[in-house]
Enzyme design. Structure first.
Site, PDB file in Angstrom:
ATOM      1  CG  HIS A 151     -10.281  25.817 -12.255  1.00 17.70           C
ATOM      2  ND1 HIS A 151     -11.843  27.096 -11.448  1.00 17.70           N
ATOM      3  CD2 HIS A 151      -9.421  25.971 -12.398  1.00 17.70           C
ATOM      4  CE1 HIS A 151     -10.627  27.949 -11.447  1.00 17.70           C
ATOM      5  NE2 HIS A 151      -9.847  27.495 -11.729  1.00 17.70           N
ATOM      6  CG  HIS A 177     -10.950  32.595 -13.664  1.00 18.89           C
ATOM      7  ND1 HIS A 177     -11.013  32.906 -12.361  1.00 18.89           N
ATOM      8  CD2 HIS A 177      -9.666  31.863 -13.400  1.00 18.89           C
ATOM      9  CE1 HIS A 177     -11.481  31.576 -11.569  1.00 18.89           C
ATOM     10  NE2 HIS A 177      -9.496  31.216 -11.826  1.00 18.89           N
ATOM     11  CD  GLU A 225     -11.352  20.851 -14.984  1.00 12.75           C
ATOM     12  OE1 GLU A 225     -12.572  21.211 -13.829  1.00 12.75           O
ATOM     13  OE2 GLU A 225     -11.244  22.390 -15.236  1.00 12.75           O
ATOM     14  CB  CYS A 260      -9.401  29.659  -8.353  1.00 16.89           C
ATOM     15  SG  CYS A 260      -7.985  31.665  -9.763  1.00 16.89           S
TER      16      CYS A 260
END
Length: 424
Positions: free
Chosen positions: A314, A351, A325, A174
């Site tokens: 993210h 995503h 995060e 990613c």
């Protein structure tokens, strides 16, 4: 540009700017279409229509609407490319046109291409394996390997433009396209190229691709409400939405851009990389990998954390990622964490895996250019462990001078970029 070497000394760090953005995502084909949809809080998530999902736990994804590769390629060439390469090729054409660069000037050794993918050509791999089992090895096309390997996206784009400079591809899950842009930033800064066509592409919405993520229990199962399924930082988040598409960013040495009168979206000023060194899929519980990555990018940009106005997180909509995060942002920014606007555009796009970072870098550059922060949609139920300003549900005009964009990948590989509003 062209074939002549740079006259600048390589010991001088050169400034790098974003001059072209090409986006192909579940929100549409084209940068303006994506940006307009994002600011309206539109979701691109829907029920999977490409194959039968009756037996799948997750039946939803972000599929690119109305994509026709023949709008960008002739039929013969399109047949030699997996969908992820077609997406990259299309996004590159959009980005180069957006940059205003004369395509003829890209020929030679001063233009490079750096486009990666997390998974590569899984669709053609699936189809070819089925053909092998049913009809034997004689029916495997000679274009099988070159239509699926990850570096062929960069290869096809370089062939299109005659770009003979640095040519590479990364596959860091990613974080792929964030690393592609960051590495391109470094290539230009040290003088090895003047222009880089950089980013990532992904086409994982296939029977095997979706089944694999379902088996990991990583995907949302809010199948009856696809548009509400991606809900980063919300207390009822239950997994991410797998999506497809490409993000391609044209980064250029400032002097070259100014000489041709380019439209400059933003300046790239900082790049950080790190590893969690913890687990193959889960982020480290203390968030230290993310802390290190963000801190490196901010230090590389020569600024203090308090100067960051906007973070494109993210923000995958998974229980652990969003919580950790948030913790990492608090560790890096201290009290300023509660003053900076933090959003996840994945609430709308889903995503895009290896393409996510470039898509989000493009959105961050547009935020700096237009001075408006996109929202995090579907934020309805606050989570006590996610207590920052996530720009809930509605875009917000704001003064933004510095933006940070994060990508954290499977295997614990992390990337962060710091972009600055271009001030002439």
């Amino acid at each position: 540009m062209g074939n002549s070497p740079s006259s600048e000394k390589r010991t001088v760090e050169r400034r790098v700017v974003i001059t072209g953005i090409g986006l192909v995502s579940p929100l549409g084909i084209g940068t303006k279409k994506n940006w307009d949809a994002l600011l309206k809080g539109k979701s691109g998530v829907s029920r999977i229509s490409r194959f039968d999902v009756s037996d799948y736990t997750s039946k939803i994804a972000g599929q690119v609407p109305d994509f026709n590769p023949l709008d960008f390629l002739d039929k013969k060439e399109a047949r030699k490319m997996d969908l992820f390469i077609q997406f990259a090729y299309a996004a590159a054409e959009i980005a180069v046109k957006d940059s205003g660069i004369d395509p003829a000037s890209l020929r030679g050794g001063r233009t490079g291409v750096y486009v990666g993918s997390g998974i590569g050509g899984i669709g053609i791999i699936e189809d070819t394996h089925k053909k092998l089992l049913e009809k034997g090895p004689g029916r495997v096309t000679p274009f099988f390997l070159v239509s699926t390997i990850i570096n062929e996206a960069s290869g096809q784009i370089s062939i299109k433009y005659g770009a003979m400079g640095p040519n590479s591809a990364t596959a860091t899950a990613c974080s792929t396209s964030t690393h592609s842009i960051g590495d391109s930033f470094r290539i230009i800064a040290r003088g090895d190229a003047d222009v880089m066509i950089s980013g990532g592409a992904e086409a994982p919405v296939t029977p095997l691709g979706v089944a694999g993520f379902c088996a990991m229990r990583a995907l949302s199962v809010r199948n009856d409400e696809p548009e509400k399924a991606s809900r980063p930082f919300d207390a009822e988040r239950d997994g991410f939405i797998v999506s497809e598409g490409a993000g391609i960013i044209v980064v250029e040495e400032l002097g070259v851009a100014l000489k041709r009168g380019a439209n400059i979206y933003a300046e790239v000023v900082g790049y950080g990389m790190s590893a969690d060194a913890y687990h193959v899929t889960a982020p480290s519980l203390d968030g230290e990998g993310a802390v290190l990555c963000m801190s490196k990018a901010i230090a590389d940009g020569g600024i203090d954390p308090e100067e960051i106005d906007y973070i494109n997180a993210h923000g995958t909509s998974t229980p652990y990622n969003d919580k950790i995060e948030t913790l990492a942002i608090k560790k890096v920014f201290g009290d300023h964490a509660y003053k900076v606007g933090v959003n996840s555009t994945k609430s709308m796009t889903g995503h895009l895996l290896g393409a996510a970072g470039a898509l989000e870098a493009g959105f961050s550059a547009l935020c700096l250019k237009d001075q408006i922060m996109p929202p995090t949609i579907n934020y309805e139920n606050p989570d006590p462990e996610c207590d920052l300003d996530y720009i809930p549900n509605k875009a917000r005009p704001a003064e933004v001078r510095y933006a940070l964009t994060n990508s954290f990948g499977f295997g614990g590989t992390n990337g962060s970029l710091v972009l600055k509003r271009y001030e002439g």
